[in-house]
Enzyme design. Structure first.
Site, PDB file in Angstrom:
ATOM      1  N   LYS A 143      30.452 -25.408  58.126  1.00  9.23           N
ATOM      2  CA  LYS A 143      29.102 -25.664  58.604  1.00  9.23           C
ATOM      3  C   LYS A 143      28.074 -25.184  57.570  1.00  9.23           C
ATOM      4  O   LYS A 143      28.144 -24.055  57.070  1.00  9.23           O
ATOM      5  CB  LYS A 143      28.860 -24.942  59.933  1.00  9.23           C
ATOM      6  CG  LYS A 143      29.694 -25.465  61.095  1.00  9.23           C
ATOM      7  CD  LYS A 143      29.242 -26.843  61.539  1.00  9.23           C
ATOM      8  CE  LYS A 143      29.913 -27.257  62.853  1.00  9.23           C
ATOM      9  NZ  LYS A 143      29.451 -28.583  63.308  1.00  9.23           N
ATOM     10  N   ASP A 167      29.633 -30.040  57.070  1.00 11.46           N
ATOM     11  CA  ASP A 167      28.790 -30.574  58.144  1.00 11.46           C
ATOM     12  C   ASP A 167      27.455 -29.851  58.113  1.00 11.46           C
ATOM     13  O   ASP A 167      27.377 -28.659  58.418  1.00 11.46           O
ATOM     14  CB  ASP A 167      29.481 -30.374  59.495  1.00 11.46           C
ATOM     15  CG  ASP A 167      28.706 -31.007  60.646  1.00 11.46           C
ATOM     16  OD1 ASP A 167      27.636 -31.603  60.399  1.00 11.46           O
ATOM     17  OD2 ASP A 167      29.171 -30.903  61.792  1.00 11.46           O
ATOM     18  N   GLU A 185      29.244 -34.520  56.921  1.00  6.84           N
ATOM     19  CA  GLU A 185      28.732 -35.012  58.196  1.00  6.84           C
ATOM     20  C   GLU A 185      27.227 -34.790  58.286  1.00  6.84           C
ATOM     21  O   GLU A 185      26.720 -33.727  57.921  1.00  6.84           O
ATOM     22  CB  GLU A 185      29.386 -34.256  59.360  1.00  6.84           C
ATOM     23  CG  GLU A 185      30.739 -34.755  59.783  1.00  6.84           C
ATOM     24  CD  GLU A 185      31.200 -34.038  61.028  1.00  6.84           C
ATOM     25  OE1 GLU A 185      30.585 -34.232  62.108  1.00  6.84           O
ATOM     26  OE2 GLU A 185      32.161 -33.247  60.926  1.00  6.84           O
ATOM     27  N   ASP A 198      27.108 -38.687  62.407  1.00  7.24           N
ATOM     28  CA  ASP A 198      27.452 -37.980  63.644  1.00  7.24           C
ATOM     29  C   ASP A 198      26.305 -38.139  64.626  1.00  7.24           C
ATOM     30  O   ASP A 198      26.296 -39.048  65.452  1.00  7.24           O
ATOM     31  CB  ASP A 198      27.756 -36.513  63.358  1.00  7.24           C
ATOM     32  CG  ASP A 198      28.248 -35.755  64.590  1.00  7.24           C
ATOM     33  OD1 ASP A 198      28.355 -36.373  65.670  1.00  7.24           O
ATOM     34  OD2 ASP A 198      28.522 -34.556  64.499  1.00  7.24           O
ATOM     35  N   LYS A 224      32.343 -38.834  69.374  1.00 11.45           N
ATOM     36  CA  LYS A 224      32.500 -37.744  70.335  1.00 11.45           C
ATOM     37  C   LYS A 224      32.244 -38.310  71.725  1.00 11.45           C
ATOM     38  O   LYS A 224      31.255 -39.021  71.939  1.00 11.45           O
ATOM     39  CB  LYS A 224      31.509 -36.608  70.047  1.00 11.45           C
ATOM     40  CG  LYS A 224      31.746 -35.882  68.736  1.00 11.45           C
ATOM     41  CD  LYS A 224      30.667 -34.834  68.495  1.00 11.45           C
ATOM     42  CE  LYS A 224      30.894 -34.089  67.184  1.00 11.45           C
ATOM     43  NZ  LYS A 224      29.769 -33.173  66.868  1.00 11.45           N
TER      44      LYS A 224
END
Length: 380
Positions: A175, A203, A229, A254, A278
């Site tokens: 992240k 991400d 991402e 995303d 998702k």
């Protein structure tokens, strides 16, 4: 062929009426988990159980992540009561009709919608006597998840990377998104520490603007990043084609892709190389299938991801992955990110960073009744 026609006739003429729905506040305490847009201390989940006159029940779970989807546990609980009222007394086997009624009752709110979608698919698969992935036309394959490193100091993140490598992880998801210069330093240190054999994907969770994203991705050109991402806020989607053209790192959509219309726009505008699906973003399995199929037609590989779900929703994600050949990447580490309780009976199991599940009808998972006794409950 005749057997197929017979089964279709039986399932299309039978009815399974919804009698009531139980709704639970499913809060799961966890170690703090930080991304660019906020920190979570609890998995703020909602669990539902749809009951029918056949005696079969369908279960669903969603995980509210306010910083991403704009929904809270409270908003999910409130709407769950409305959705339960809308579908009461109707045929649970007509999934598309029930979802249409829910979707037309209010815009957005895909998180709680995904729980109802999941429960309806669970019911239909149980009624057919099939594991959900077989009900969806899939078959089992080897699935290995990445493991996510939350935002922290460079030293802490590097230590986490080394710990995960020593535990057998072969794919790290890091992240980023707080500070582009420090983010580059984070990845430099992590790559140096873990060596060249580990796959690293990043991400930014919308944390960069265009200039920061371009700087960071170019600076990481030699660090063998699999993809990045969601580098920028969704209001910069019009900048994505330019970023994609100039970036040495592939881009995965995303937060810019909630439904198949978003997927179509992302693909047609050449804004992404990959798409992250998702269930909580798409509103559930039905819309996730549409995204998957559209992306497959356009030769755009997908990833299956999640928020902070328990192993119940993780199980649904795994079934979807088995049934989705264009899902090439797996971000199914939701229960490895610091959950301090595991209230699930049955369901998906981790073997290191590989996942598997028993061939039971439906999703094959439920929540332990002893855990539910301490959860707030509503019946609609």
């Amino acid at each position: 062929i005749w057997l197929s026609f017979f089964l279709f006739y039986v399932y299309s003429t039978e009815e399974m009426k919804i009698t009531h729905t139980d709704i639970y506040r499913l809060s799961i305490k966890m170690e703090p988990f930080a991304i660019a847009t906020g920190t979570m201390h609890y998995a703020q989940n909602v669990f539902i159980r749809i009951n029918t006159d056949s005696g079969l029940t369908g279960v669903g779970e969603c995980s509210a992540f306010p910083y991403i989807v704009g929904e809270t546990q409270e908003s999910c609980l409130l709407l769950a009561k409305d959705f339960a009222t809308i579908i009461k007394g109707k045929d649970a086997l007509h999934i598309e009709e029930r979802l249409r009624e829910i979707n037309t009752s209010i815009a957005g709110n895909t998180t709680i919608k995904s729980a109802f979608d999941m429960a309806l698919y669970d019911l239909s698969a149980k009624h057919a006597g099939l594991p959900l992935y077989q009900f969806l036309g899939g078959e089992k394959r080897v699935i290995e998840t990445d493991i996510t490193i939350g935002i922290n100091s460079i030293e802490h993140m590097t230590a986490s990377a080394l710990k995960y490598k020593s535990n057998g992880a072969r794919v790290l998801k890091v992240k980023l998104g707080k500070n582009a210069v420090e983010d580059v330093q984070r990845i430099e240190k992590i790559r140096q520490a873990v060596g060249d054999d580990i796959i690293i994907r990043i991400d930014a969770n919308q944390g960069w603007n265009f200039d920061d994203a371009l700087f960071a991705l170019k600076a990481m050109s030699d660090l063998r990043i699999q993809f990045c991402e969601q580098p920028m806020r969704t209001w910069y989607d019009d900048y994505l084609p330019s970023l994609l053209e100039q970036s040495p790192v592939k881009i995965m959509a995303d937060e810019s892709c909630y439904n198949h219309h978003d997927a179509r726009k992302q693909i047609k505008s050449r804004s992404c190389d990959y798409i992250n699906i998702k269930l909580v973003k798409s509103g559930g399995i039905a819309e996730a299938i549409r995204i998957h199929d559209l992306a497959q037609e356009e030769d755009v590989p997908c990833m299956i991801g999640g928020m902070l779900e328990s192993r119940l929703a993780l199980s649904a994600n795994l079934h979807f992955a088995y049934a989705s050949p264009n899902v090439k990447f797996y971000d199914l580490d939701t229960c490895l990110l610091g959950h301090l309780d595991d209230p699930v009976i049955g369901g998906a199991r981790y073997k290191g960073y590989f996942l598997d599940i028993e061939d039971l009808p439906g999703i094959g998972a439920d929540i332990d009744e002893h855990f539910l006794k301490n959860c707030q409950k509503w019946t609609a």
